[in-house]
Design a protein around this motif. Sequence first.
Motif, PDB file in Angstrom:
ATOM      1  N   SER A 158      51.828  59.224  34.609  1.00 31.52           N
ATOM      2  CA  SER A 158      50.916  60.247  35.111  1.00 31.52           C
ATOM      3  C   SER A 158      50.979  61.439  34.166  1.00 31.52           C
ATOM      4  O   SER A 158      52.038  61.758  33.631  1.00 31.52           O
ATOM      5  CB  SER A 158      51.327  60.692  36.504  1.00 31.52           C
ATOM      6  N   GLU A 188      49.030  63.723  37.582  1.00 31.32           N
ATOM      7  CA  GLU A 188      47.836  63.057  38.084  1.00 31.32           C
ATOM      8  C   GLU A 188      47.634  61.702  37.419  1.00 31.32           C
ATOM      9  O   GLU A 188      47.851  61.533  36.222  1.00 31.32           O
ATOM     10  CB  GLU A 188      46.628  63.948  37.797  1.00 31.32           C
ATOM     11  N   TYR A 189      47.213  60.737  38.234  1.00 29.47           N
ATOM     12  CA  TYR A 189      46.796  59.424  37.748  1.00 29.47           C
ATOM     13  C   TYR A 189      45.534  59.044  38.517  1.00 29.47           C
ATOM     14  O   TYR A 189      45.570  58.945  39.747  1.00 29.47           O
ATOM     15  CB  TYR A 189      47.886  58.366  37.965  1.00 29.47           C
ATOM     16  N   GLY A 232      42.947  60.669  39.437  1.00 30.33           N
ATOM     17  CA  GLY A 232      42.551  61.611  40.464  1.00 30.33           C
ATOM     18  C   GLY A 232      43.563  61.811  41.574  1.00 30.33           C
ATOM     19  O   GLY A 232      43.405  62.699  42.405  1.00 30.33           O
ATOM     20  N   LYS A 263      47.026  63.126  42.760  1.00 26.75           N
ATOM     21  CA  LYS A 263      48.016  64.096  42.294  1.00 26.75           C
ATOM     22  C   LYS A 263      49.289  63.951  43.112  1.00 26.75           C
ATOM     23  O   LYS A 263      49.236  63.713  44.314  1.00 26.75           O
ATOM     24  CB  LYS A 263      47.459  65.507  42.426  1.00 26.75           C
TER      25      LYS A 263
END
Length: 88
Positions: A7, A24-25, A27, A29
């Motif tokens: 992320s 974040e990955y 969208g 978080k």
Amino acid sequence: MCLAIPSVVIDIFEEDGEKYALAEYKGVKQKAKLALLEGVEIGDYVLIHTGYALEKMSEDEAKLSLDAWEELFDVLDEMDGVKKENSE
């Protein structure tokens, strides 16, 4: 099961005397303690497990890992589609 997917760190902050990253990955978080890593900066990629950032990765390493995850997710989606077709 918890998965440690790379992320990207989008924020770093302190809360109750602890240093955290917001990463974040796709969208999604999540907040991760930075107690086990030093030198994490915004834009770095980290692996998070059980609320802790465990490893910092280069962008190239993260891309390789994310590409592998995407391939796995695609295969799982295909398998799920075949299962649904066979059960109808």
